[in-house]
Design a protein around this motif. Structure first.
Motif, PDB file in Angstrom:
ATOM      1  N   ALA A 136      54.824  45.600  32.362  1.00 42.89           N
ATOM      2  CA  ALA A 136      53.556  45.349  31.668  1.00 42.89           C
ATOM      3  C   ALA A 136      52.369  45.484  32.621  1.00 42.89           C
ATOM      4  N   GLN A 137      52.531  45.043  33.846  1.00 40.91           N
ATOM      5  CA  GLN A 137      51.434  45.125  34.803  1.00 40.91           C
ATOM      6  C   GLN A 137      51.096  46.570  35.164  1.00 40.91           C
ATOM      7  N   VAL A 138      52.100  47.378  35.507  1.00 37.83           N
ATOM      8  CA  VAL A 138      51.814  48.744  35.937  1.00 37.83           C
ATOM      9  C   VAL A 138      51.361  49.622  34.771  1.00 37.83           C
ATOM     10  N   MET A 139      51.561  49.138  33.529  1.00 34.06           N
ATOM     11  CA  MET A 139      51.023  49.846  32.373  1.00 34.06           C
ATOM     12  C   MET A 139      49.576  49.465  32.088  1.00 34.06           C
ATOM     13  N   ASP A 140      49.043  48.523  32.811  1.00 33.20           N
ATOM     14  CA  ASP A 140      47.637  48.143  32.692  1.00 33.20           C
ATOM     15  C   ASP A 140      46.846  48.992  33.682  1.00 33.20           C
ATOM     16  N   PRO A 141      45.972  49.915  33.223  1.00 37.77           N
ATOM     17  CA  PRO A 141      45.259  50.809  34.146  1.00 37.77           C
ATOM     18  C   PRO A 141      44.452  50.083  35.215  1.00 37.77           C
ATOM     19  N   VAL A 142      43.880  48.923  34.866  1.00 41.12           N
ATOM     20  CA  VAL A 142      43.105  48.175  35.858  1.00 41.12           C
ATOM     21  C   VAL A 142      44.021  47.638  36.958  1.00 41.12           C
ATOM     22  N   TYR A 143      45.141  47.048  36.562  1.00 40.04           N
ATOM     23  CA  TYR A 143      46.100  46.530  37.543  1.00 40.04           C
ATOM     24  C   TYR A 143      46.641  47.680  38.399  1.00 40.04           C
ATOM     25  N   ALA A 144      47.051  48.783  37.752  1.00 38.25           N
ATOM     26  CA  ALA A 144      47.644  49.905  38.484  1.00 38.25           C
ATOM     27  C   ALA A 144      46.655  50.499  39.483  1.00 38.25           C
ATOM     28  N   SER A 145      45.396  50.622  39.064  1.00 39.21           N
ATOM     29  CA  SER A 145      44.382  51.155  39.973  1.00 39.21           C
ATOM     30  C   SER A 145      44.155  50.218  41.149  1.00 39.21           C
ATOM     31  N   THR A 146      44.132  48.922  40.871  1.00 40.08           N
ATOM     32  CA  THR A 146      43.952  47.933  41.935  1.00 40.08           C
ATOM     33  C   THR A 146      45.064  48.030  42.959  1.00 40.08           C
ATOM     34  N   LYS A 147      46.301  48.156  42.481  1.00 38.84           N
ATOM     35  CA  LYS A 147      47.447  48.258  43.402  1.00 38.84           C
ATOM     36  C   LYS A 147      47.352  49.529  44.246  1.00 38.84           C
ATOM     37  N   PHE A 148      46.886  50.626  43.623  1.00 43.34           N
ATOM     38  CA  PHE A 148      46.741  51.870  44.388  1.00 43.34           C
ATOM     39  C   PHE A 148      45.736  51.677  45.520  1.00 43.34           C
ATOM     40  N   TYR A 149      44.564  51.138  45.196  1.00 37.16           N
ATOM     41  CA  TYR A 149      43.532  50.940  46.220  1.00 37.16           C
ATOM     42  C   TYR A 149      43.990  49.944  47.292  1.00 37.16           C
ATOM     43  N   ASP A 150      44.676  48.896  46.869  1.00 35.58           N
ATOM     44  CA  ASP A 150      45.173  47.914  47.846  1.00 35.58           C
ATOM     45  C   ASP A 150      46.082  48.583  48.864  1.00 35.58           C
ATOM     46  N   LYS A 151      46.964  49.450  48.384  1.00 36.60           N
ATOM     47  CA  LYS A 151      47.888  50.147  49.290  1.00 36.60           C
ATOM     48  C   LYS A 151      47.125  51.165  50.149  1.00 36.60           C
ATOM     49  N   LEU A 152      46.152  51.840  49.558  1.00 33.00           N
ATOM     50  CA  LEU A 152      45.373  52.814  50.325  1.00 33.00           C
ATOM     51  C   LEU A 152      44.666  52.139  51.495  1.00 33.00           C
ATOM     52  N   GLN A 153      44.165  50.929  51.286  1.00 34.57           N
ATOM     53  CA  GLN A 153      43.458  50.215  52.344  1.00 34.57           C
ATOM     54  C   GLN A 153      44.355  49.873  53.525  1.00 34.57           C
ATOM     55  N   THR A 154      45.657  49.853  53.308  1.00 34.06           N
ATOM     56  CA  THR A 154      46.588  49.548  54.407  1.00 34.06           C
ATOM     57  C   THR A 154      46.904  50.780  55.250  1.00 34.06           C
ATOM     58  N   VAL A 155      46.475  51.961  54.787  1.00 30.28           N
ATOM     59  CA  VAL A 155      46.755  53.214  55.505  1.00 30.28           C
ATOM     60  C   VAL A 155      45.671  53.423  56.557  1.00 30.28           C
ATOM     61  N   LYS A 156      46.025  53.287  57.800  1.00 30.98           N
ATOM     62  CA  LYS A 156      45.060  53.414  58.879  1.00 30.98           C
ATOM     63  C   LYS A 156      44.498  54.830  58.941  1.00 30.98           C
ATOM     64  N   GLY A 157      43.164  54.918  58.906  1.00 31.94           N
ATOM     65  CA  GLY A 157      42.510  56.216  59.025  1.00 31.94           C
ATOM     66  C   GLY A 157      42.484  57.044  57.757  1.00 31.94           C
ATOM     67  N   TRP A 158      42.736  56.438  56.597  1.00 27.23           N
ATOM     68  CA  TRP A 158      42.783  57.210  55.360  1.00 27.23           C
ATOM     69  C   TRP A 158      41.458  57.923  55.081  1.00 27.23           C
ATOM     70  N   GLU A 159      40.343  57.339  55.574  1.00 28.26           N
ATOM     71  CA  GLU A 159      39.029  57.897  55.269  1.00 28.26           C
ATOM     72  C   GLU A 159      38.859  59.322  55.777  1.00 28.26           C
ATOM     73  N   THR A 160      39.528  59.668  56.877  1.00 25.01           N
ATOM     74  CA  THR A 160      39.378  60.999  57.463  1.00 25.01           C
ATOM     75  C   THR A 160      40.600  61.881  57.247  1.00 25.01           C
ATOM     76  N   MET A 161      41.607  61.366  56.539  1.00 22.38           N
ATOM     77  CA  MET A 161      42.784  62.179  56.232  1.00 22.38           C
ATOM     78  C   MET A 161      42.462  63.174  55.120  1.00 22.38           C
ATOM     79  N   SER A 162      43.263  64.235  55.055  1.00 19.93           N
ATOM     80  CA  SER A 162      43.186  65.093  53.882  1.00 19.93           C
ATOM     81  C   SER A 162      43.613  64.278  52.669  1.00 19.93           C
ATOM     82  N   LEU A 163      43.128  64.670  51.499  1.00 19.78           N
ATOM     83  CA  LEU A 163      43.468  63.926  50.287  1.00 19.78           C
ATOM     84  C   LEU A 163      44.970  63.846  50.086  1.00 19.78           C
ATOM     85  N   THR A 164      45.656  64.948  50.263  1.00 19.19           N
ATOM     86  CA  THR A 164      47.091  64.955  49.984  1.00 19.19           C
ATOM     87  C   THR A 164      47.849  64.037  50.940  1.00 19.19           C
TER      88      THR A 164
END
Length: 371
Positions: A136-164
């Motif tokens: 039910a949570q991952v089917m909620d677009p707001v929750y799913a988007s939040t989890k994506f961003y939370d994980k992205l923030q843990t990736v060191k240097g994501w700001e300068t990485m290629s998108l892929t």
């Protein structure tokens, strides 16, 4: 599980075909997506300083872009809204939207039975069994988007990485190179919904436009910060397949976007000679020392007349803003400058060349300071 239909949703939309990105000192308030509850209250999420758009009431007609319809564009707006709530910069919005394009075509997918990849669900095809949350949570677009961003923030240097690369660090997909092809359209969607936010640089939602070495949310940057001299296919130079950016000798030349170096060479002159370690002259012919890079979306860029052998090699992956070489005047050249070309469909011939000035403006990195 779908979200309840709002009474009124307001999107700031600039039609992509006529979108003009502006570098400006003040802020433009953007209402990305409001009324996500039955109360229908609108929500202002960001103050944007690059771009121009106008409000559209999607209750009458939601915008479309290419093959993405109203429901899909609304999901993209939710992803952007969550990013602004979390104080993520616009580059993160582009990454998140492109990821959802690859994973679900911006559709909140439920259980597809045998067509499911294990127990993957929702916009980002997150797996409850892998710890992303309950079904039910991952089917909620707001929750799913939040989890994506939370994980992205843990990736060191994501700001300068290629998108892929950044998307793959979050998703750990079986197809790690699949995200890149969505970057151009994801950029257009973010521009359309967020008032030209692809022009923004930096790590906050406060918007300034890209300068040399700074990377716009689109993933593009200026190759050099310089005025435009000779233009694209002018009356006096109809075979001029790029633009000349007038900069001093030894000025660093930056990769305009992340990609793979496809060619490094000393281009032959009209006599078939490879003489690039000396100054050129008008009528000599050839690009002198040159580099070509293949980018997401089958876009190729070319950089000519470098003063010395470029710093990169064929097959090398480069990030946006990485220094490729230095400005010179080798080859068919009357003085120090960077000759810069943009080609579509990875077609390195003149048939693939387009005018770099409007192209770069649309990426939020206008050449020569043109807004």
């Amino acid at each position: 599980m779908s979200l309840p239909r709002p009474r009124k949703v307001v999107l700031l939309v600039a039609l992509v075909a006529t979108l003009t990105l502006l570098c400006c000192g003040g802020g433009v308030t953007a209402v990305l997506l409001g009324g996500l509850t039955d109360e229908g209250s609108n929500k202002v999420n960001a103050s944007l300083g690059c771009g121009k758009g106008g409000p559209v009431d999607p209750d009458s007609k939601l915008p479309r872009i290419r093959s993405y319809g109203a429901a899909q564009i609304r999901n993209a707006a939710i992803i952007i809204n969550v990013g602004t709530d979390l104080k993520m910069p616009p580059r993160a919005w582009v990454i998140a939207v492109a990821t959802a394009m690859q994973e679900s075509r911006l559709t909140n997918l439920g259980d597809l039975g045998s067509r499911n990849d294990h127990d993957s669900l929702g916009l980002f095809q997150q797996r409850p069994s892998a710890g992303w949350g309950t079904p039910a949570q991952v089917m909620d677009p707001v929750y799913a988007s939040t989890k994506f961003y939370d994980k992205l923030q843990t990736v060191k240097g994501w700001e300068t990485m290629s998108l892929t690369e950044a998307a793959q660090r979050v998703q750990i997909s079986a197809y790690p190179d699949a995200y890149a092809k969505h970057e151009p359209v994801a950029t257009q969607i973010v521009n359309m919904l967020a008032d030209g936010a692809a022009a923004a640089v930096g790590s906050s939602v406060s918007m300034v436009c890209a300068a040399a070495g700074e990377i716009a949310a689109s993933g593009w940057t200026l190759p050099v910060k310089a005025g435009v001299g000779s233009g694209f296919r002018t009356a006096s130079r109809p075979n001029h397949q790029g633009v000349d950016l007038i900069a001093g000798r030894y000025t660093p030349i930056h990769a305009a976007a992340s990609g793979i170096v496809s060619k490094v060479k000393c281009d032959e002159d009209h006599s078939g000679r490879q003489t690039c370690n000396v100054d050129g002259y008008p009528g000599k012919g050839g690009c002198g020392w040159m580099v070509e890079i293949q980018h997401a979306g089958n876009i190729m860029t070319r950089y000519c007349h470098m003063v010395q052998r470029p710093f990169v090699k064929e097959g090398q992956k480069v990030t946006a803003g990485e220094v490729l070489g230095r400005v010179g005047t080798s080859g068919n050249s009357s003085g120090p400058h960077l000759h810069f070309e943009v080609h579509l469909n990875n077609d390195r011939s003149s048939a693939g060349a387009i005018d770099p000035v409007p192209f770069m403006r649309e990426q939020g990195a206008p050449l020569g300071g043109q807004g």
